[in-house]
Enzyme design. Structure first.
Site, PDB file in Angstrom:
ATOM      1  N   HIS A 164       0.867  -1.175   0.000  1.00  0.00           N
ATOM      2  CA  HIS A 164       0.000   0.000   0.000  1.00  0.00           C
ATOM      3  C   HIS A 164       0.902   1.222   0.000  1.00  0.00           C
ATOM      4  CE1 HIS A 164      -3.084   2.866   1.115  1.00  0.00           C
ATOM      5  NE2 HIS A 164      -3.997   1.924   0.985  1.00  0.00           N
ATOM      6  N   ARG A 196      -6.347  10.517  -0.423  1.00  0.00           N
ATOM      7  CA  ARG A 196      -6.124  10.981  -1.797  1.00  0.00           C
ATOM      8  C   ARG A 196      -7.448  11.101  -2.549  1.00  0.00           C
ATOM      9  NH1 ARG A 196      -2.827   6.558  -3.678  1.00  0.00           N
ATOM     10  NH2 ARG A 196      -3.141   5.634  -1.633  1.00  0.00           N
TER      11      ARG A 196
END
Lengths: 620, 262
Positions: free
Chosen positions: A256, A276
């Site tokens: 990740h 994000r």
């Protein structure tokens, strides 16, 4: 039913004499999203069902999932449908996905999500009162059903409460160490049950059952920097291998992009992609928004090439392309890794994830409450005022048990696998949000298929009693085997994690992978002489010793497949073979236990061919 | 940076035990669970402790630190003076299994006693509609990570073992409140909360709210409103008058008591 005097565990009548035994139609190993959903489906299909899990109910790693559940419900974007979701999933997996699994997943996810609402889940809403959907990497439309940034908690609690309401039996803090095959059959013989121990007491327990569904999650604990908890030791992967089933895609491990890097105590802890999705950007130590330098050819047509366009996209998706921060995870993780290696990292060896300068404090606290809490409590960072320091962390294994796409059946009759411990669905890289939906779609299918298999049986397979005895002997070996001078399991685990991190990490190369395989062989030898102190009652050292056996086997699978695949694709990046290769893109690597049972053999297998009508989605 | 931390940890099982002294090296930014893990790895491999996520999200590592119910993974060593000895004991309200691990099956039994969510049918298009403002009340309660620290600290059961059969505890009052406030639920659980779950035994000392690691306002937002609604149903003179003169009590719209035979 008798209860154990100390733990209160329910015991069968035989338990007080010697070995505790239970009889079920379907036994599910693991109580995360996949296991719970499978149990609900099996129960609803009329099967006598049990869930067996290593932790308390409701603590499995599904609880850590933050962002959301991907499902093309079209609540935000009516243009969204299963075809678009299917296409995003296949492209995110660099076309190595099992096309049929990706199709079923995209088609059935919306109903599986709405079902959660029938069972009491409270998702965030749109202005019209429908389930809200948020943006995530690799998904064309805002598609993730969510509850702030604690979607996994909502999902596991909903499924847990549903399973409890249905009265499904749950064996908590109980670890399965061996699958039992039918007596008098060869390696291909059917499943007849499972053998394990109660963690609380150390007592052994046998589940006699013609079908077993593996839903044990991933392998993340084989790595040093990981978002996974102690449970993720590849149990389902290893149980399947030892029962004669095969694993595919084990070379593909997802790092990740955004794990915490500071303080050391929380290194690897997940920072949700929603940061994000909700406007956060990545910056290096020079303050540069560097993702624009890392847009690969494959995604160029759909990715913004200027900051202005990227910023406009959040409000106007029709006329602008996606910000590069929302490329699939493999791309972002590699980019971050390169920036850090080039010396543009933060003081603690990460890069900056900044939402503070992009969104107001109220928005951040509302949309990302647990991220706010996590950084405030554990790192003294106020994410509404300053950027986070983040770096890649081992998060998910795309590889797993090879299954039939429609039923999740393995090559061993009666054995099924779902969720992270199964392979194929995500190809070489999983999109964020596709995991929770995977658990629901295939959990439901496996539960129904296992129940149907059992209801069609005239004669139940009888478990091999020699295997039960062998399981008992093996489990206590660490107490009795080596005695003096044996090594501490914690040290062996630590050395394995270091080796996997250093040699089988994000960027791989032939010489290091060969070195990793010899390290694993050496660790296997050391593990033979492992010694555990204390007794069998709730003894974490002993539990680790038993889990290590699985971890070592699965680590070998990853390293072996990673060495074999001479290309870079998704969650497998080779320094010595930097690009994708169409020949490799047409095949899976398959791993099986070797004849001696001491390691694994590897073979190549062509990928299932997608029908022409689905192929047309990929023609531009 | 690093220093030697003095710890006292309760070791033992159902037959008894005592506090044992340890010294363990710790470093900047660590939490109590890190110190315990280091003890396991280097000094005492069989030290029993529950944990999973190590991020305050799963609620496994509940224990008492210097007598206060806390999550081991969210208690930072920097909250203590470096010379201070940190004492860790298992949750007191539950029977010990071993060391810091307790038998929390009480909570799972109480969960089974609770009638589940009973929704209205879906809308014609197969979807459900609820407004954000209406789901937010329930969402606060669904932040619960089931660490059971509120159950541990609640003096109704902490000091009175005999109350356990009749008392579900704060965690489940939260669940009753959540279902009661759910926009689509059709059950009326007020009487059940009062009688079977023992809501009346709670005298709102707010201890549960104080120890909640999720900051859920258990007392103010769940228990007190539930108590008020139970009272409304029982004693509210306006409701009584309304029922006499044929005014419908809208509070019961779309809800039935699951104990009613129909």
């Amino acid at each position: 039913m008798a209860r154990h005097p100390m733990t209160g565990n329910e015991m069968s009548s035989e338990a007080e004499s010697r070995l505790e035994r239970h009889h079920y139609d379907v036994v599910i190993v693991g109580a995360g999203g996949a296991g719970l959903r499978a149990a609900i489906a099996a129960h609803e299909a009329g099967a006598h069902t049990a869930i067996v899990c290593k932790s308390l109910l409701g603590k499995a790693h599904t609880v850590m999932a933050e962002g959301g559940i991907a499902a093309a419900m079209g609540n935000r974007w009516p243009e969204d449908n299963w075809e678009v979701h299917f296409r995003d999933t296949m492209r995110g997996g660099k076309m190595l996905n099992n096309w049929r699994m990706a199709q079923l997943h995209a088609q059935e996810a919306p109903e599986r999500v709405q079902e959660l609402e029938d069972w009491g889940a409270l998702f965030d809403r749109t202005e019209d009162g429908l389930i809200s959907q948020r943006d995530f990497g690799g998904h064309k439309y805002a598609r993730l059903a969510h509850v702030g940034d604690r979607t996994g908690l909502e999902m596991i609690r909903t499924l847990q409460q549903r399973a409890v309401a249905l009265g499904i039996d749950v064996f908590m803090e109980c670890t399965i160490t061996d699958l039992l095959k039918a007596a008098g059959t060869d390696e291909e013989g059917p499943i007849a049950g499972a053998f394990g121990y109660w963690r609380e007491t150390g007592r052994f327990v046998v589940f006699e059952a013609p079908s077993v569904i593996l839903a044990t999650g991933g392998i993340g604990k084989a790595y040093k920097v990981t978002s996974n908890s102690w449970e993720y030791t590849g149990d389902g992967h290893a149980l399947a291998l030892r029962a004669g089933a095969s694993l595919i895609n084990m070379e593909f491990v997802q790092f990740h992009p955004t794990g915490m890097v500071w303080p050391p105590s929380v290194k690897g802890l997940l920072v949700t992609e929603s940061v994000r999705g909700d406007g956060g950007i990545l910056k290096n130590s020079e303050g540069k928004r560097f993702m624009f330098d890392y847009i690969p050819e494959f995604f160029k047509a759909e990715t913004a090439d200027s900051e202005e366009e990227a910023d406009r996209w959040y409000d106007d998706k029709k006329n602008n392309r996606r910000p590069p921060e929302l490329l699939p995870r493999d791309e972002v993780a590699r980019a971050i890794n390169s920036e850090i290696k080039a010396g543009r990292g933060t003081p603690h060896g990460g890069i900056y994830l900044d939402i503070a300068s992009r969104r107001d404090a109220d928005f951040i606290r509302k949309r990302l409450p647990s991220m706010y809490h996590q950084f405030k409590e554990l790192a003294d960072v106020d994410i509404t005022a300053e950027p986070m320091e983040i770096g890649p962390t081992c998060h998910y294994v795309m590889g797993g048990v090879e299954v039939d796409p429609d039923t999740e059946a393995t090559s061993i009759t009666g054995l099924y696998a779902v969720g992270e411990c199964s392979g194929g669905m995500h190809g070489s890289n999983r999109l964020g949000g596709n995991s929770l939906s995977d658990l629901l779609v295939f959990g439901s299918r496996a539960g129904a298929a296992a129940a149907a298999y059992v209801s069609g049986l005239d004669v139940l397979p009888k478990a091999d009693e020699h295997a039960v005895q062998a399981g008992e002997r093996r489990a206590v070996a660490a107490f009795t085997g080596s005695g003096e001078g044996g090594e501490n399991p914690y040290t062996i685990q630590h050395d394995l994690q270091q080796a996997m991190n250093d040699l089988v990490g994000i960027i791989r190369t032939s010489s290091e992978l060969e070195e990793s395989l010899s390290s694993i062989e050496a660790l296997k030898e050391r593990a033979k002489a492992m010694a555990v102190e204390g007794h069998r009652q709730y003894n974490p050292g002993w539990h680790l010793a038993l889990d290590l056996r699985n971890m070592l086997l699965v680590s070998e699978c990853i390293a072996k497949a990673a060495l074999e695949r001479q290309e870079s694709r998704g969650g497998h990046t080779r320094d010595d073979f930097p690009g994708p290769d169409p020949e490799w893109g047409a095949k899976n690597l398959v791993l099986r236990l070797n004849a001696a049972g001491t390691g694994v053999d590897l073979t190549h297998q062509p990928l299932p061919v997608m029908p022409d009508d689905l192929k047309s989605y990929f023609e531009e | 940076m690093g220093y030697d931390l003095k710890m006292r940890i309760w070791r033992g099982d159902q037959s008894g035990g005592d506090l044992q002294d340890y010294t363990v090296e710790v470093s900047e930014g660590e939490v109590v669970l890190d110190a315990i893990h280091r003890l396991q790895a280097t000094q005492s491999g069989d030290l029993a402790v529950r944990w999973n996520c190590k991020a305050g999200k799963c609620g496994s590592c509940s224990a008492e630190i210097n007598g206060r119910p806390r999550l081991l993974c969210m208690t930072r060593l920097s909250d203590f003076d470096q010379t201070e000895t940190i004492t860790v004991t298992p949750m007191r309200a539950f029977p010990v299994i071993r060391d810091l691990v307790t038998d929390v099956s009480f909570n799972y039994e109480k969960a089974r006693e609770l009638p589940s969510f009973q929704p209205q049918p879906r809308d014609a298009d197969g979807k459900r509609r609820m407004m954000q403002v209406d789901v937010e009340r329930g969402q606060e309660f669904r932040k619960c990570i089931e660490c059971f620290l509120c159950q541990d600290t609640c003096h109704v059961v902490r000091d009175h073992e005999d109350n356990k059969p009749a008392f579900a505890g704060p965690r489940f009052f939260l669940r009753y409140a959540e279902l009661d406030m759910h926009p689509l639920d059709t059950h009326d659980r007020r009487a059940l909360a009062q009688d079977a779950a023992g809501l009346g035994m709670c005298n709102i000392t707010k201890c549960c709210t104080e120890v909640c690691p999720e900051g859920i306002r258990i007392t103010d937002n769940a228990i007190i409103p539930m108590k008020e609604r139970v009272v409304d149903r029982k004693f509210d003179p306006l409701v009584w008058l309304g029922s006499k003169i044929g005014v419908r009590n809208r509070d019961n719209d779309g809800r039935t008591d699951p104990r009613d035979p129909d």
